[in-house]
Design an enzyme around this catalytic site. Structure first.
Site, PDB file in Angstrom:
ATOM      1  CE1 TYR A 141      -3.695  -2.607   0.513  1.00 35.49           C
ATOM      2  CE2 TYR A 141      -4.597  -0.637   1.344  1.00 35.49           C
ATOM      3  CZ  TYR A 141      -4.836  -1.789   0.737  1.00 35.49           C
ATOM      4  OH  TYR A 141      -5.843  -2.528   0.801  1.00 35.49           O
ATOM      5  CE  LYS A 192       1.573 -17.579  -3.160  1.00 31.55           C
ATOM      6  NZ  LYS A 192       0.702 -18.619  -3.115  1.00 31.55           N
ATOM      7  CG  ASP A 224      -2.171 -20.335  -1.857  1.00 29.34           C
ATOM      8  OD1 ASP A 224      -1.530 -20.295  -0.702  1.00 29.34           O
ATOM      9  OD2 ASP A 224      -1.757 -20.949  -2.736  1.00 29.34           O
ATOM     10  CG  ASP A 248      -8.140  -4.584   1.719  1.00 27.61           C
ATOM     11  OD1 ASP A 248      -9.077  -4.228   2.389  1.00 27.61           O
ATOM     12  OD2 ASP A 248      -8.117  -4.756   0.426  1.00 27.61           O
ATOM     13  CG  ASP A 252     -13.808  -6.969   2.595  1.00 29.04           C
ATOM     14  OD1 ASP A 252     -13.519  -6.407   3.330  1.00 29.04           O
ATOM     15  OD2 ASP A 252     -14.184  -6.498   1.540  1.00 29.04           O
TER      16      ASP A 252
HETATM   17  C1  IPM Z   1     -10.406  -1.204   4.187  1.00 26.49           C
HETATM   18  C2  IPM Z   1     -10.526  -0.637   3.027  1.00 26.49           C
HETATM   19  C3  IPM Z   1      -9.474   0.266   2.257  1.00 26.49           C
HETATM   20  C4  IPM Z   1      -8.143  -0.337   2.348  1.00 26.49           C
HETATM   21  C5  IPM Z   1      -9.726   1.273   1.193  1.00 26.49           C
HETATM   22  C6  IPM Z   1     -10.988   1.973   1.308  1.00 26.49           C
HETATM   23  C7  IPM Z   1      -8.543   2.051   1.063  1.00 26.49           C
HETATM   24  O1  IPM Z   1     -10.793  -1.474   1.969  1.00 26.49           O
HETATM   25  O2  IPM Z   1     -10.235  -0.470   5.164  1.00 26.49           O
HETATM   26  O3  IPM Z   1     -10.125  -2.526   4.101  1.00 26.49           O
HETATM   27  O4  IPM Z   1      -8.016  -1.173   1.352  1.00 26.49           O
HETATM   28  O5  IPM Z   1      -7.535  -0.353   3.396  1.00 26.49           O
HETATM   29 MG    MG Z   2     -10.965  -3.466   2.474  1.00 29.43          MG
END
Ligand code: IPM
Ligand code: MG
Length: 363
Positions: A141, A192, A224, A248, A252
């Site tokens: 990032y 990884k 993975d 990240d 999710d």
């Molecule tokens: C998160 C989001 C952010 C990230 C974006 C909005 C920059 O997806 O906080 O997970 O990738 O960190």
């Molecule tokens: Mg995110």
């Protein structure tokens, strides 16, 4: 002693969900003697609209001066055409980086009341309680060099750099081990290392730091495989520590196991425990302004703030209990209603406040 909280509502559903967290703060103030001062500030697209910058200088100053930051969400289609430095996401990334909020805690907790909302079978997720510790201020990032350049053959190529210095790996590893010590003392480091040198170093250092935590059972997993295991047998995990981008993605996935990304809070902490607290979902422009958003992730983020930055675990506990109670009473926003009756964003906030008031009467 009075605390100060910077309140950064941001874009999309941000202002709606933050409004509900503020109702909860007001209730803590009036019913539970919580002394707090709120400092609203613009960020993301709202920052760009107000000051031409997704992280206006004034906002950063307010954040630095406060004890903690409550963050809504950023991003909107109308800002996608801006140059990268001015896009809402940049405001969030600069905030994380400027305040050195390197440790991102993303709990994935399944409320038994919501087991049916999970995308996985009940027996796979019943009792699920995972903590993902995501490195937040390094890796791909932020690595340099980065950009889009024209090669000698006249073709364009995009490039980013995945880099981690030893101190960055060591401090996030320590945070993760510390958290594992407070939980079930199991830590899985995700990398990884079969392909990337940076992962090789990551694995070596996490293993070395682990020597200081003999009680913690440390394992390593390729990303993975970790993605697969999260949807195959998620309860094998207690704490997961990983890099910025892997975290990240995996967070999710973990969120969905719990039924809705609308339920999950997060904390982003610096080395002293000062932090920013935000729901892990985004600004959801498609549902913004319609009263459909689930405010519970933001309200639970406030609970994390009380616990990790403001030293009020008693109030955090109250909020957690109140949220459990409103779920028991059957309150559901659309994302967790499973097609059944749903309440609006503000009705959900009101329900939490009512549950808090009931707890006050019982105390
Ligand atoms: C998160 C989001 C952010 C990230 C974006 C909005 C920059 O997806 O906080 O997970 O990738 O960190
Ligand atoms: Mg995110």
């Amino acid at each position: 002693m009075s605390s100060t909280i910077a309140v950064l509502a941001g874009d999309g559903i941000g202002p709606e969900i933050i409004a509900e967290a503020i109702k909860v703060i007001d209730c803590l103030r009036s019913d539970f003697g919580f002394e707090v001062e709120l400092k609203p500030a613009a960020v993301g697209g709202a920052g760009y609209d107000q000051a031409g910058d997704p992280l206006p200088e004034a906002t950063l100053e307010i954040c630095k001066a406060c004890d903690a930051i409550l963050f809504g969400a950023i991003g909107g289609l109308e800002y996608d055409g801006l140059e990268r430095e001015l896009r809402p996401e940049k405001g969030l990334l600069r905030l994380r980086s400027s305040l050195s909020l390197f440790a991102n805690l993303r709990p994935a907790l399944l409320y038994p009341q919501l087991a049916d909302a999970s995308s996985l079978k009940n027996e796979l997720v019943a009792g699920l309680d995972i903590m993902i510790v995501r490195e937040l201020t390094g890796g791909i990032y932020f690595g340099q060099p980065r950009g889009i350049r024209v090669t000698e053959s006249g073709e364009r190529e995009g490039f980013n750099t995945l880099v981690y210095a030893e101190h960055e790996i060591e401090r996030i590893a320590r945070s993760a081990f510390d958290i594992a010590m407070l939980r079930n003392q199991k830590l899985c480091s995700v990398d990884k290392a079969n392909v990337l040198e940076v992962s090789e170093l990551w694995r070596e250092l996490v293993t070395r730091i682990g020597k200081d935590y003999p009680e913690v059972e440390l394992s390593h997993m390729y990303v993975d495989n970790a993605a697969m295991q999260l949807v195959r047998a998620p309860k094998q995990f207690d704490v997961i520590v990983t890099t910025n981008m892997f975290g990240d993605i995996l967070s999710d996935t973990a969120a969905m196991l719990t039924g809705s990304i609308g339920m999950l809070p997060s904390a982003s902490l610096d080395i002293n425990g000062k932090g920013m607290y935000e729901p892990i979902h985004g600004s959801a422009p498609d549902i913004a302004g319609r009263g459909l958003a689930n405010p519970l992730a933001t309200i639970l983020s406030l609970a994390m703030m009380l616990r990790y930055s403001l030293q009020r675990p008693d109030l955090a506990e109250l909020i957690d209990t109140a949220v459990g109670n409103v779920l028991n009473q059957g309150f559901r926003t659309a994302d967790i209603a499973d097609g059944g009756h749903s309440v609006s964003t503000s009705e959900m906030g009101d329900a939490v406040v009512a549950a808090l008031s009931t707890l006050k009467q019982l105390s």
